[in-house]
Design a protein around this motif. Structure first.
Motif, PDB file in Angstrom:
ATOM      1  N   ALA A 255     -22.067 -23.167   1.500  1.00 44.04           N
ATOM      2  CA  ALA A 255     -21.450 -22.440   2.614  1.00 44.04           C
ATOM      3  C   ALA A 255     -22.296 -21.270   3.082  1.00 44.04           C
ATOM      4  O   ALA A 255     -22.122 -20.781   4.206  1.00 44.04           O
ATOM      5  CB  ALA A 255     -20.065 -21.942   2.203  1.00 44.04           C
ATOM      6  N   GLY A 256     -23.211 -20.815   2.240  1.00 44.47           N
ATOM      7  CA  GLY A 256     -23.988 -19.624   2.589  1.00 44.47           C
ATOM      8  C   GLY A 256     -23.139 -18.372   2.571  1.00 44.47           C
ATOM      9  O   GLY A 256     -23.422 -17.408   3.281  1.00 44.47           O
ATOM     10  N   GLU A 257     -22.087 -18.384   1.757  1.00 46.68           N
ATOM     11  CA  GLU A 257     -21.184 -17.244   1.665  1.00 46.68           C
ATOM     12  C   GLU A 257     -20.894 -16.944   0.198  1.00 46.68           C
ATOM     13  O   GLU A 257     -20.718 -17.865  -0.601  1.00 46.68           O
ATOM     14  CB  GLU A 257     -19.870 -17.524   2.398  1.00 46.68           C
ATOM     15  CG  GLU A 257     -20.043 -17.785   3.888  1.00 46.68           C
ATOM     16  CD  GLU A 257     -18.732 -18.171   4.549  1.00 46.68           C
ATOM     17  OE1 GLU A 257     -17.723 -18.340   3.820  1.00 46.68           O
ATOM     18  OE2 GLU A 257     -18.714 -18.324   5.781  1.00 46.68           O
ATOM     19  N   VAL A 258     -20.826 -15.676  -0.131  1.00 44.77           N
ATOM     20  CA  VAL A 258     -20.552 -15.285  -1.511  1.00 44.77           C
ATOM     21  C   VAL A 258     -19.666 -14.035  -1.491  1.00 44.77           C
ATOM     22  O   VAL A 258     -19.886 -13.127  -0.679  1.00 44.77           O
ATOM     23  CB  VAL A 258     -21.873 -15.020  -2.278  1.00 44.77           C
ATOM     24  CG1 VAL A 258     -22.679 -13.904  -1.645  1.00 44.77           C
ATOM     25  CG2 VAL A 258     -21.628 -14.752  -3.744  1.00 44.77           C
ATOM     26  N   PRO A 259     -18.629 -13.984  -2.330  1.00 44.20           N
ATOM     27  CA  PRO A 259     -17.707 -12.837  -2.330  1.00 44.20           C
ATOM     28  C   PRO A 259     -18.311 -11.640  -3.085  1.00 44.20           C
ATOM     29  O   PRO A 259     -17.947 -11.361  -4.229  1.00 44.20           O
ATOM     30  CB  PRO A 259     -16.468 -13.385  -3.030  1.00 44.20           C
ATOM     31  CG  PRO A 259     -16.994 -14.422  -3.969  1.00 44.20           C
ATOM     32  CD  PRO A 259     -18.176 -15.039  -3.275  1.00 44.20           C
ATOM     33  N   VAL A 260     -19.212 -10.943  -2.441  1.00 43.66           N
ATOM     34  CA  VAL A 260     -19.992  -9.897  -3.112  1.00 43.66           C
ATOM     35  C   VAL A 260     -19.103  -8.812  -3.700  1.00 43.66           C
ATOM     36  O   VAL A 260     -19.305  -8.384  -4.845  1.00 43.66           O
ATOM     37  CB  VAL A 260     -21.023  -9.284  -2.136  1.00 43.66           C
ATOM     38  CG1 VAL A 260     -21.732  -8.092  -2.787  1.00 43.66           C
ATOM     39  CG2 VAL A 260     -22.039 -10.340  -1.722  1.00 43.66           C
ATOM     40  N   ARG A 261     -18.112  -8.365  -2.953  1.00 45.53           N
ATOM     41  CA  ARG A 261     -17.285  -7.260  -3.451  1.00 45.53           C
ATOM     42  C   ARG A 261     -16.476  -7.667  -4.674  1.00 45.53           C
ATOM     43  O   ARG A 261     -16.355  -6.912  -5.634  1.00 45.53           O
ATOM     44  CB  ARG A 261     -16.361  -6.753  -2.345  1.00 45.53           C
ATOM     45  CG  ARG A 261     -17.108  -6.010  -1.256  1.00 45.53           C
ATOM     46  CD  ARG A 261     -16.259  -4.961  -0.565  1.00 45.53           C
ATOM     47  NE  ARG A 261     -17.116  -4.109   0.244  1.00 45.53           N
ATOM     48  CZ  ARG A 261     -17.692  -3.011  -0.196  1.00 45.53           C
ATOM     49  NH1 ARG A 261     -17.504  -2.615  -1.447  1.00 45.53           N
ATOM     50  NH2 ARG A 261     -18.456  -2.288   0.589  1.00 45.53           N
ATOM     51  N   GLU A 262     -15.924  -8.868  -4.655  1.00 44.42           N
ATOM     52  CA  GLU A 262     -15.187  -9.338  -5.826  1.00 44.42           C
ATOM     53  C   GLU A 262     -16.107  -9.458  -7.036  1.00 44.42           C
ATOM     54  O   GLU A 262     -15.765  -9.046  -8.150  1.00 44.42           O
ATOM     55  CB  GLU A 262     -14.558 -10.697  -5.532  1.00 44.42           C
ATOM     56  CG  GLU A 262     -13.459 -10.681  -4.493  1.00 44.42           C
ATOM     57  CD  GLU A 262     -12.956 -12.087  -4.204  1.00 44.42           C
ATOM     58  OE1 GLU A 262     -13.030 -12.936  -5.119  1.00 44.42           O
ATOM     59  OE2 GLU A 262     -12.505 -12.338  -3.073  1.00 44.42           O
ATOM     60  N   LEU A 263     -17.281 -10.017  -6.810  1.00 45.31           N
ATOM     61  CA  LEU A 263     -18.220 -10.196  -7.916  1.00 45.31           C
ATOM     62  C   LEU A 263     -18.729  -8.863  -8.437  1.00 45.31           C
ATOM     63  O   LEU A 263     -18.913  -8.684  -9.644  1.00 45.31           O
ATOM     64  CB  LEU A 263     -19.393 -11.067  -7.472  1.00 45.31           C
ATOM     65  CG  LEU A 263     -19.054 -12.529  -7.167  1.00 45.31           C
ATOM     66  CD1 LEU A 263     -20.287 -13.274  -6.695  1.00 45.31           C
ATOM     67  CD2 LEU A 263     -18.458 -13.210  -8.394  1.00 45.31           C
ATOM     68  N   ALA A 264     -18.978  -7.907  -7.534  1.00 46.92           N
ATOM     69  CA  ALA A 264     -19.438  -6.593  -7.966  1.00 46.92           C
ATOM     70  C   ALA A 264     -18.403  -5.931  -8.864  1.00 46.92           C
ATOM     71  O   ALA A 264     -18.754  -5.313  -9.890  1.00 46.92           O
ATOM     72  CB  ALA A 264     -19.738  -5.708  -6.758  1.00 46.92           C
ATOM     73  N   ALA A 265     -17.140  -6.067  -8.516  1.00 43.40           N
ATOM     74  CA  ALA A 265     -16.079  -5.497  -9.355  1.00 43.40           C
ATOM     75  C   ALA A 265     -16.047  -6.173 -10.723  1.00 43.40           C
ATOM     76  O   ALA A 265     -15.920  -5.511 -11.761  1.00 43.40           O
ATOM     77  CB  ALA A 265     -14.730  -5.637  -8.654  1.00 43.40           C
ATOM     78  N   ASP A 266     -16.186  -7.497 -10.740  1.00 46.91           N
ATOM     79  CA  ASP A 266     -16.188  -8.227 -12.013  1.00 46.91           C
ATOM     80  C   ASP A 266     -17.397  -7.851 -12.861  1.00 46.91           C
ATOM     81  O   ASP A 266     -17.288  -7.675 -14.090  1.00 46.91           O
ATOM     82  CB  ASP A 266     -16.198  -9.732 -11.753  1.00 46.91           C
ATOM     83  CG  ASP A 266     -14.891 -10.236 -11.165  1.00 46.91           C
ATOM     84  OD1 ASP A 266     -13.876  -9.517 -11.267  1.00 46.91           O
ATOM     85  OD2 ASP A 266     -14.886 -11.338 -10.589  1.00 46.91           O
TER      86      ASP A 266
ATOM     87  N   SER B 280     -32.641 -20.888   1.112  1.00 43.93           N
ATOM     88  CA  SER B 280     -32.888 -20.376  -0.234  1.00 43.93           C
ATOM     89  C   SER B 280     -32.031 -19.134  -0.417  1.00 43.93           C
ATOM     90  O   SER B 280     -31.697 -18.447   0.558  1.00 43.93           O
ATOM     91  CB  SER B 280     -34.375 -20.043  -0.385  1.00 43.93           C
ATOM     92  OG  SER B 280     -34.669 -19.497  -1.650  1.00 43.93           O
ATOM     93  N   LEU B 281     -31.659 -18.845  -1.670  1.00 41.53           N
ATOM     94  CA  LEU B 281     -30.804 -17.687  -1.969  1.00 41.53           C
ATOM     95  C   LEU B 281     -29.577 -17.647  -1.058  1.00 41.53           C
ATOM     96  O   LEU B 281     -29.200 -16.603  -0.524  1.00 41.53           O
ATOM     97  CB  LEU B 281     -31.602 -16.383  -1.849  1.00 41.53           C
ATOM     98  CG  LEU B 281     -32.672 -16.134  -2.908  1.00 41.53           C
ATOM     99  CD1 LEU B 281     -33.361 -14.797  -2.661  1.00 41.53           C
ATOM    100  CD2 LEU B 281     -32.093 -16.162  -4.316  1.00 41.53           C
ATOM    101  N   ARG B 282     -28.951 -18.800  -0.913  1.00 41.00           N
ATOM    102  CA  ARG B 282     -27.785 -18.864  -0.034  1.00 41.00           C
ATOM    103  C   ARG B 282     -26.545 -18.257  -0.680  1.00 41.00           C
ATOM    104  O   ARG B 282     -25.592 -17.905   0.023  1.00 41.00           O
ATOM    105  CB  ARG B 282     -27.522 -20.317   0.370  1.00 41.00           C
ATOM    106  CG  ARG B 282     -28.599 -20.868   1.291  1.00 41.00           C
ATOM    107  CD  ARG B 282     -28.360 -22.327   1.647  1.00 41.00           C
ATOM    108  NE  ARG B 282     -27.079 -22.569   2.258  1.00 41.00           N
ATOM    109  CZ  ARG B 282     -26.774 -22.319   3.537  1.00 41.00           C
ATOM    110  NH1 ARG B 282     -27.707 -21.798   4.345  1.00 41.00           N
ATOM    111  NH2 ARG B 282     -25.575 -22.583   4.008  1.00 41.00           N
ATOM    112  N   ALA B 283     -26.542 -18.119  -1.998  1.00 40.60           N
ATOM    113  CA  ALA B 283     -25.437 -17.432  -2.684  1.00 40.60           C
ATOM    114  C   ALA B 283     -25.775 -15.955  -2.825  1.00 40.60           C
ATOM    115  O   ALA B 283     -25.566 -15.340  -3.875  1.00 40.60           O
ATOM    116  CB  ALA B 283     -25.171 -18.070  -4.042  1.00 40.60           C
ATOM    117  N   SER B 284     -26.320 -15.382  -1.774  1.00 41.77           N
ATOM    118  CA  SER B 284     -26.718 -13.974  -1.749  1.00 41.77           C
ATOM    119  C   SER B 284     -26.696 -13.512  -0.300  1.00 41.77           C
ATOM    120  O   SER B 284     -27.049 -14.277   0.616  1.00 41.77           O
ATOM    121  CB  SER B 284     -28.127 -13.814  -2.336  1.00 41.77           C
ATOM    122  OG  SER B 284     -28.579 -12.488  -2.252  1.00 41.77           O
ATOM    123  N   VAL B 285     -26.274 -12.279  -0.078  1.00 41.33           N
ATOM    124  CA  VAL B 285     -26.247 -11.711   1.275  1.00 41.33           C
ATOM    125  C   VAL B 285     -27.597 -11.070   1.567  1.00 41.33           C
ATOM    126  O   VAL B 285     -28.067 -10.207   0.828  1.00 41.33           O
ATOM    127  CB  VAL B 285     -25.125 -10.669   1.414  1.00 41.33           C
ATOM    128  CG1 VAL B 285     -25.208  -9.959   2.757  1.00 41.33           C
ATOM    129  CG2 VAL B 285     -23.762 -11.337   1.249  1.00 41.33           C
TER     130      VAL B 285
END
Length: 390
Positions: free
Chosen positions: A46-57, A210-215
């Motif tokens: 999808a080229g999208e990653v929930p950065v804020r949720e992951l940062a909290a985890d 490349s690096l699609r799971a990254s903003v």
């Protein structure tokens, strides 16, 4: 015996880790298996990653800025931090980048070059993942040559006015604070820029393969006015951002090993169950020679990473040594990913398996935090005493 154990057992690499390192590795590996791996192929596609949720985890896990002392950070060894990078990149390079940019670039810049007030203001919230940071050095026309940057900082009374743009910035469009490097009369200076400052904007860069799971983002600064205390007081010249890059490159030395290990683990499982001409693919000589060569290179890369970790823990590591690690380990990890893809055949190009995803990601890792060519020249200068950059 699991494929991980078989790979590690080849040279008894576990014996080089402390019990604390092993426990931390298991904690992060479990986090990766339970929280990240079930979703990473979807994020990549999808080229999208929930950065804020992951940062909290990741903040709860205690790995954001874990190698820094105080301010809510764990004060771990460099080797322990490397082990964490390895386990995260075994899932995906983009997820390791999230931790690396937060802790080794944005947080480290404030920790190393900032004032005590800046450290107290930003680092505790960044360690928990409540505040996300990014690091603005690379520009559209200046990557390997950051000294040519066109972003400027000029004084206006007691304030600073920043103008320019930055490109290929991880987390840039989701960040709460940006570390921005700019050229002033005094030389290259660093600034702590809250991203809600008028004149600051960020645009996410899309259509990546490349690096699609990254903003990844582009930053723009249009007459961004900052108070005097936004400047990083201990940073003067390019040595400021380059020190931060060395921190990030160190994490990559370990991280690339994780990506390569995951490819080899996947391949060992695959060739053991895939039948070709009525027997397992693992039973063919050409398969075993490929696996043996990859395992040898992976073990060498792991040994190099651990050696550099010990040097860093002893305060003896030099920039050219980090360049050796980054150059070798990413280059060999990419070769391993490509070779594993051949053993998986057509299945190797699907997201049902992680191999092509790791290979695509490693193409970026090969380039960022210093291209292979830049690291070759760093090593060459260390050996000859002559700079070939100009």
């Amino acid at each position: 015996m699991s494929t991980t154990a078989r790979i590690d057992d080849l040279l008894d690499l576990d014996s080089l880790l402390t019990p604390e390192d092993k426990e931390l590795r298991q904690t992060v590996r479990r986090f990766g298996e339970q929280r990240l791996r079930p979703h990473v192929a979807e994020w990549f596609e999808a080229g999208e990653v929930p950065v804020r949720e992951l940062a909290a985890d990741l903040g709860k896990l205690g790995v954001l800025g874990m190698h820094l002392q105080g301010y809510g950070c764990g004060g771990s060894t460099a080797t322990a931090y490397g082990v964490v990078c390895q386990e995260l990149e075994a899932v995906d390079s983009g997820l390791r980048s999230l931790v690396s940019v937060q802790g080794s670039l944005a947080m480290f810049a404030i920790y190393r070059h900032g004032s005590e007030e800046q450290r107290e203001q930003w680092l505790p919230a960044m360690a928990t993942g409540d505040v996300i940071g990014c690091f603005g050095l690379t520009e559209p026309d200046f990557g390997s040559n950051p000294g040519g940057m066109r972003t400027t900082a000029r004084r206006d009374g007691s304030d600073w006015i920043l103008n320019g743009s930055k490109m290929w910035i991880t987390n840039g469009s989701v960040a709460d604070v940006a570390i921005v490097w700019a050229r002033a009369e005094e030389g290259v200076l660093g600034f702590v820029v809250p991203t809600d400052t008028p004149g600051f904007s960020a645009r996410e860069m899309t259509r990546k393969l490349s690096l699609r799971a990254s903003v990844t983002s582009e930053l723009h600064l249009d007459d961004v006015r900052l108070p005097a205390d936004a400047q990083l007081p201990q940073a003067r010249g390019l040595s400021g951002p380059l020190a931060c890059l060395s921190e990030a490159r160190f994490g990559i030395v370990f991280g690339a090993v994780g990506a390569a290990r995951d490819c080899l683990q996947t391949t060992l499982d695959y060739v053991g169950s895939r039948e070709v001409f009525d027997k397992p693919l693992a039973g063919y000589q050409i398969t075993q020679t490929k696996i043996a060569d990859m395992a040898v290179e992976l073990s060498k890369a792991q040994l190099l990473a651990l050696h550099l970790g010990r040097l860093k823990d002893e305060g003896r590591i030099r920039p050219e040594q980090i360049s050796v690690g980054k150059l070798n380990n990413v280059r060999e990890a990419l070769k391993i990913a490509r070779e594993c893809r051949t053993l998986l055949g057509a299945n190797g190009i699907t997201l049902e398996y992680p191999v092509i995803r790791h290979a695509n990601n490693l193409e970026s890792v090969l380039t960022y935090e210093g291209t292979s060519e830049v690291h070759q020249l760093v090593i060459g200068e260390a050996l000859t005493g002559v700079s070939a950059f100009r």
